[in-house]
Design an enzyme around this catalytic site. Structure first.
Site, PDB file in Angstrom:
ATOM      1  N   LYS A   1      50.998  64.671  25.007  1.00 48.02           N
ATOM      2  CA  LYS A   1      51.151  63.483  26.047  1.00 48.02           C
ATOM      3  C   LYS A   1      49.972  62.656  25.775  1.00 48.02           C
ATOM      4  O   LYS A   1      48.949  63.058  26.064  1.00 48.02           O
ATOM      5  CB  LYS A   1      51.529  64.273  27.362  1.00 48.02           C
TER       6      LYS A   1
ATOM      7  N   LYS B   1      55.294  62.141  24.131  1.00 48.31           N
ATOM      8  CA  LYS B   1      55.578  61.454  25.113  1.00 48.31           C
ATOM      9  C   LYS B   1      54.290  60.351  25.153  1.00 48.31           C
ATOM     10  O   LYS B   1      53.058  60.793  24.995  1.00 48.31           O
ATOM     11  CB  LYS B   1      55.547  62.076  26.335  1.00 48.31           C
TER      12      LYS B   1
HETATM   13  N1  LIG Z   1      55.783  63.870  33.845  1.00 46.39           N
HETATM   14  C1  LIG Z   1      56.682  62.885  33.613  1.00 46.39           C
HETATM   15  C2  LIG Z   1      55.946  61.604  33.549  1.00 46.39           C
HETATM   16  O1  LIG Z   1      55.088  61.267  33.621  1.00 46.39           O
HETATM   17  C3  LIG Z   1      56.951  60.446  33.177  1.00 46.39           C
HETATM   18  C4  LIG Z   1      56.190  59.052  32.710  1.00 46.39           C
HETATM   19  C5  LIG Z   1      57.121  58.097  32.655  1.00 46.39           C
HETATM   20  O2  LIG Z   1      58.381  57.970  32.593  1.00 46.39           O
HETATM   21  O3  LIG Z   1      56.778  56.860  32.656  1.00 46.39           O
END
Ligand SMILES: NCC(=O)CCC(=O)O
Ligand SMILES: [Mg+2]
Length: 328
Positions: A198, A252
């Site tokens: 992440k 992510k």
């Molecule tokens: N822990 C989940 C997220 O940080 C989602 C981030 C996003 O959709 O921008």
């Protein structure tokens, strides 16, 4: 011999039936996970920076889960907008067995048990400072003390019926700690999808609006989330989470990190998921609204790109829309 004119790459592209036959990758509603935001109260709350996405009260989340089931979407991901009065420096509400998340999980498993429920483990929707963990006087996020709370957060979610625990906090060692607790707590079949790679990204803005942490966040998350400059480090993160017992791993954000997805998939033959995050969703919506691109085509092309890069599935706020497009 294999050259023009005997060889014509355009030959197999000439008709729709042939393009279908030669497609190397398929995208179906079963490849999608639909993230949604739950709020207290009785009313739908549209999120201005995520046009078309709302926070829903528990009953609305249950309706969306029925919609997911009818569309062939196998799993939903839940994020809470914790009332500000319940946010604190230590994020203790995260481990309350009757918090908004746990009540939502129980309602979902009661009403729509056939839809998988993935739950976020991190403290940012619960802390008064908007960080994913406990902070010291200097604002540094403490690893081991945070991990202890995350284990308790994961356990209340599993006890409420969560199917997949998804730690998004990037603390070291938390996957193993959660796995041990799940095993000892009678949850051998509860999965862990680790947010393994992440990145500290500028694409999370609308999400922070959705869970109410944008105005609270002090500083940035660069001491725990990854530097966008790094690829080898992502492979080490993935290797460690797998060794600690992750069933699947996530990269992510999504589109700017397709190279990471492909690298992970080539290095480890495990299920890899991507999160097409809020800023990516907002970019597609803004492009479509500005007449810069066709919304439906942008949605399907970006989702197909994740599959081509090696993803088993994608978390996307466009899940329901994409599933509708795919089933016509
Ligand atoms: N822990 C989940 C997220 O940080 C989602 C981030 C996003 O959709 O921008
Ligand atoms: Mg890690």
């Amino acid at each position: 011999m294999s050259r023009y004119p005997a060889l014509r790459m355009r030959r197999t592209r000439a008709a729709p039936w042939s393009r279908s036959l030669h497609a190397e990758t398929v995208l179906t509603p079963a490849d999608l996970i639909w993230p949604m935001f739950v709020t207290e109260g009785d009313d739908e709350e549209p999120i201005a920076s995520l046009p078309g996405v709302s926070r829903w009260p528990i009953a609305g989340i249950v309706d969306r889960a029925r919609e997911a089931r009818n569309l062939g979407i196998p799993c939903i991901a839940l994020f809470p907008n914790t009332p500000n009065a319940l946010r604190s420096a230590d994020g203790a509400e995260a481990a309350n067995p009757d918090n908004l998340m746990c009540r939502t999980i129980r309602a979902l498993k009661d009403a729509v048990p056939e839809v998988g429920v993935l739950t976020d483990v991190a403290l940012d929707p619960y802390t008064s400072h908007g960080h994913d963990g406990l902070i010291d006087e200097a604002g540094y996020v403490l690893n081991d003390a945070t991990s202890e709370i995350l284990v308790r957060q994961a356990m209340v979610q599993a006890n409420a019926g969560a199917d997949i625990i998804a730690p998004s906090d990037m603390m070291d060692g938390r996957v193993g700690a959660i796995r041990d607790a799940l095993e000892q707590g009678g949850h051998a079949n509860v999965q862990i999808m680790a947010y393994a790679a992440k990145y500290a990204s500028a694409f999370y803005g609308p999400f922070r609006d959705a869970v109410g942490s944008r105005g609270l966040l002090a500083g940035d998350k660069k001491t725990y989330q990854m530097d966008p400059a790094n690829r080898e480090e992502a492979l080490r993160e993935v290797e460690l989470d797998l060794a600690e017992g992750a069933d699947s791993v996530m990269v992510k954000p999504g589109l700017p990190y397709l190279d990471i997805i492909r690298s992970v998939k080539d290095a480890f033959q495990v299920p890899v998921f991507a999160y097409q995050v809020s800023g990516e969703y907002a970019m597609i919506e803004a492009a479509a609204a500005a007449g810069a691109g066709d919304r439906d085509a942008l949605v399907l092309e970006t989702l197909m790109a994740f599959r081509r890069a090696g993803c088993s599935g994608v978390l996307t706020y466009h899940a329901a829309h994409a599933a509708r497009l795919l089933s016509r």
